[in-house]
Design an enzyme around this catalytic site. Sequence first.
Site, mmCIF file in Angstrom:
data_model
loop_
_atom_site.group_PDB
_atom_site.id
_atom_site.type_symbol
_atom_site.label_atom_id
_atom_site.label_comp_id
_atom_site.label_asym_id
_atom_site.label_seq_id
_atom_site.Cartn_x
_atom_site.Cartn_y
_atom_site.Cartn_z
ATOM 1 N N HIS A 193 -77.289 -5.063 58.576
ATOM 2 C CA HIS A 193 -77.112 -4.161 59.724
ATOM 3 C C HIS A 193 -78.379 -3.342 59.943
ATOM 4 C CE1 HIS A 193 -72.418 -4.097 59.932
ATOM 5 N NE2 HIS A 193 -72.860 -5.268 59.519
ATOM 6 N N TYR B 118 -75.319 -15.071 55.463
ATOM 7 C CA TYR B 118 -75.958 -13.861 55.973
ATOM 8 C C TYR B 118 -77.476 -13.974 55.965
ATOM 9 C CZ TYR B 118 -71.753 -11.371 56.956
ATOM 10 O OH TYR B 118 -70.572 -10.991 57.538
ATOM 11 N N LEU C 185 -73.899 -2.629 64.845
ATOM 12 C CA LEU C 185 -74.645 -3.859 64.613
ATOM 13 C C LEU C 185 -74.843 -4.625 65.919
ATOM 14 C CD1 LEU C 185 -75.836 -6.170 62.902
ATOM 15 C CD2 LEU C 185 -73.487 -6.948 62.511
ATOM 16 N N ASN C 186 -73.782 -4.759 66.707
ATOM 17 C CA ASN C 186 -73.887 -5.514 67.948
ATOM 18 C C ASN C 186 -74.789 -4.813 68.957
ATOM 19 O OD1 ASN C 186 -70.992 -5.924 66.704
ATOM 20 N ND2 ASN C 186 -71.482 -7.801 67.792
ATOM 21 N N HIS D 98 -70.424 -8.142 50.996
ATOM 22 C CA HIS D 98 -69.993 -9.459 51.452
ATOM 23 C C HIS D 98 -69.872 -10.444 50.301
ATOM 24 C CE1 HIS D 98 -69.915 -8.651 55.690
ATOM 25 N NE2 HIS D 98 -71.135 -8.164 55.674
ATOM 26 N N HIS E 65 -68.459 -12.333 46.844
ATOM 27 C CA HIS E 65 -67.179 -12.742 46.274
ATOM 28 C C HIS E 65 -67.260 -12.712 44.754
ATOM 29 C CE1 HIS E 65 -65.528 -15.067 50.021
ATOM 30 N NE2 HIS E 65 -65.852 -13.810 50.277
ATOM 31 N N HIS F 20 -61.974 -19.540 43.839
ATOM 32 C CA HIS F 20 -63.261 -20.177 43.593
ATOM 33 C C HIS F 20 -63.196 -21.076 42.371
ATOM 34 C CE1 HIS F 20 -64.027 -16.495 45.907
ATOM 35 N NE2 HIS F 20 -64.938 -17.216 46.501
#
Length: 717
Positions: free
Chosen positions: A182, A238, A128-129, A393, A395, A444
């Site tokens: 990504h 995101y 990704l980077n 990602h 929850h 949560h």
Amino acid sequence: MLALLLASAAVPAAPAHPLPVAATTTQAPSPLFAAEVERAKRDVDASIRAGVNVPVPKDPGGGLTHEQHKRNYRTIFEGGQLYRLTGEARYRDHVRALLLAYADLYPKLGPHPAASNQVPGRLFWQSLNDSVFLVNAVQGYAEIRDALPAADRQRIDDQVIRPMARFLSDGSPEVINRIHNHATWAAAGVGLSGYLLGDRDLVDKALLGLDKSGKAGFLRQLDLLFSPDGYYAEGPYYQRYALQPFVVFAAAIAANDPDRKIFDYRDGIVLKAIRTAIDVTHDGYFLPINDAMPDKSLRTEELYHAVAIGYGATKDPTFLSIANWQGRTVLTPAGQAMAADLAVGKAKPWPFGSRLLSDGPEGKNGALVLLRTKADPKGPLLVAKNSVQGMGHGHFDRLGWLYYDETGAVVTDYGAARFLNVEAKRGGRYLPENDSWASATIAHNTLVVDEQSQFAGNWKTGEKFGTRQIAASLDGPTRYSIGAIDSAYKDVRIRRALLLISVDGLSNPLALDILHGTGSGRHVYDLPLHFSGHIIDSDIMFDRELAERRVLGKANGYQHLWVDGEGTKAGKARLTWMQGSRFYSYHMAPPAGTRFFVAESGANDPDFNLRREPVLIQRVDGAAAATFVSLLEPHGAYDASAETVVASSARVTALEHRREKDIDLVLITLVDGRRIAIAVADDAAADATHSLTIDGRTLAWNGPVGRLDIAKTGAKK
């Protein structure tokens, strides 16, 4: 449609720029852009003084080599833009020297030595980077490429840009063919490279996937990652991160392939995504839903690009007010043009308001509902999270909620357990507690059944099931969202109505929560409320655990909760806390036999990874069904400088709930004797008619929610 997707305009053999070039204009002086130029000059001049530093990669996120390569791609981007703006050869020469150093290094690199559970990059621990590096480097290189000797161009093209693009495409099919942020960064880097090099193969692979079928690639990502309202599948955090490659590559497509009309694609989805990204903020900070860091705001590189490109595509003056709040822009022509219009006073306020943001590619998998009573970006905001899982990602927090006002986050979400790029904290990666606590349902503000997380804590299972957004009203004195889910727990149905109720004489609205959990057997139902502030008092008599704090449970997040107190109370219960300059009372009309826990995160945390934050839990044990009715009341004021306190006690004196004819009736009594009746019908059809008799008066209404205000004398208001 297939013909349209596969159609491709001719690309020049070697275009000078992968992005639009500046038009010849006589723009007014712009303090915002001038400040950006000076900031970039300081950065690049410092890099010139330090000399070329292109180390062999070895460190994870936050390490020395990781941070140096990040500084280098920023320098390449900024140096290229400065050369375009100033014509000063030193900027061109420094960018050239950096890229030639990468031409020496890059062909020798294999997989990064600090690779973890992600696809390894070459320069960075995850690919990704590397994609982010390429997106930035291509934009900077484009500005100096024509001014370089042919031999230097050839070396940089063939030993840096093209091999990086090949590695991120053919060399990483498991990345670029995904539907994921990504893959978006990879597609943008590969596509920008293709436009710069005149390589149609790279462009088409970026647009349509490696096999060019359209089943993957940038266009398919636009189809599947955004709802029709421009809401991003992984949530606001995101959405921010993915927005930069989406908008930068879209601008390049518009410049190089204008026949694609990319800003019109899918009913203008790119521009919708920019607008929605701004809307999913409070006071400029992104709502920390899913794996999110709470400190991310519109003051980020991604949104500087997005706002500039959004304004360039629309000329909507409300974008200028966002740029003004950001206080920053980008060095591109789009940033320069936007800053010029801001300088001459064209800005108009952003129209913050209530929104229902559908979720899922077709908008049928639930929604994120934003209920606002003011256009003020700092004003009251109730967030109902009735959306989809959010992929890896995501929850386990279906039907959760958050609440904000001028003091900040009041009803809170933990976000991610991570110290981004802090090497000492597991290399800046997600911490183990991200799975054991941050993503768990108990972390949560939603119903937990039998101390288990929703979908048994399996996000891939959760991804298969949507949430039902049953009804919503986005304006008027009673705004609401009603959602339901039947799949989060086996044989348990959950339905939740969240209402924002404006009341004459109260500075901020009341937030009413009616939650039903209905199962086929006996269950333990827990309803947590995570809040920010210091407890003032409560009418619940808690047995305090002063000598030794026990842990609430053994797994699924419960192992991370210290118990500070446990208590019971018949009838209405209340907890009051203070945050900043305001008091908040949480009134509860709980089921019979409810136990209350005051707890704090941080148990079983040997590396001190978790923040210590309070939570109030209502627990019903051994019931087939439970209905929790709760009311959040902001009230009063505290002025530390003047040492004055106003209305620290609750204005609500009674909260009653009863079921009548498949209708939840809630009666709220204020200290001045006024009563507010709120009725929420099970039948939520917009054309359904309902009626109730309250204190001898008839309340009749259409749709799911009715309201009756009753004055102290009993006369209808």
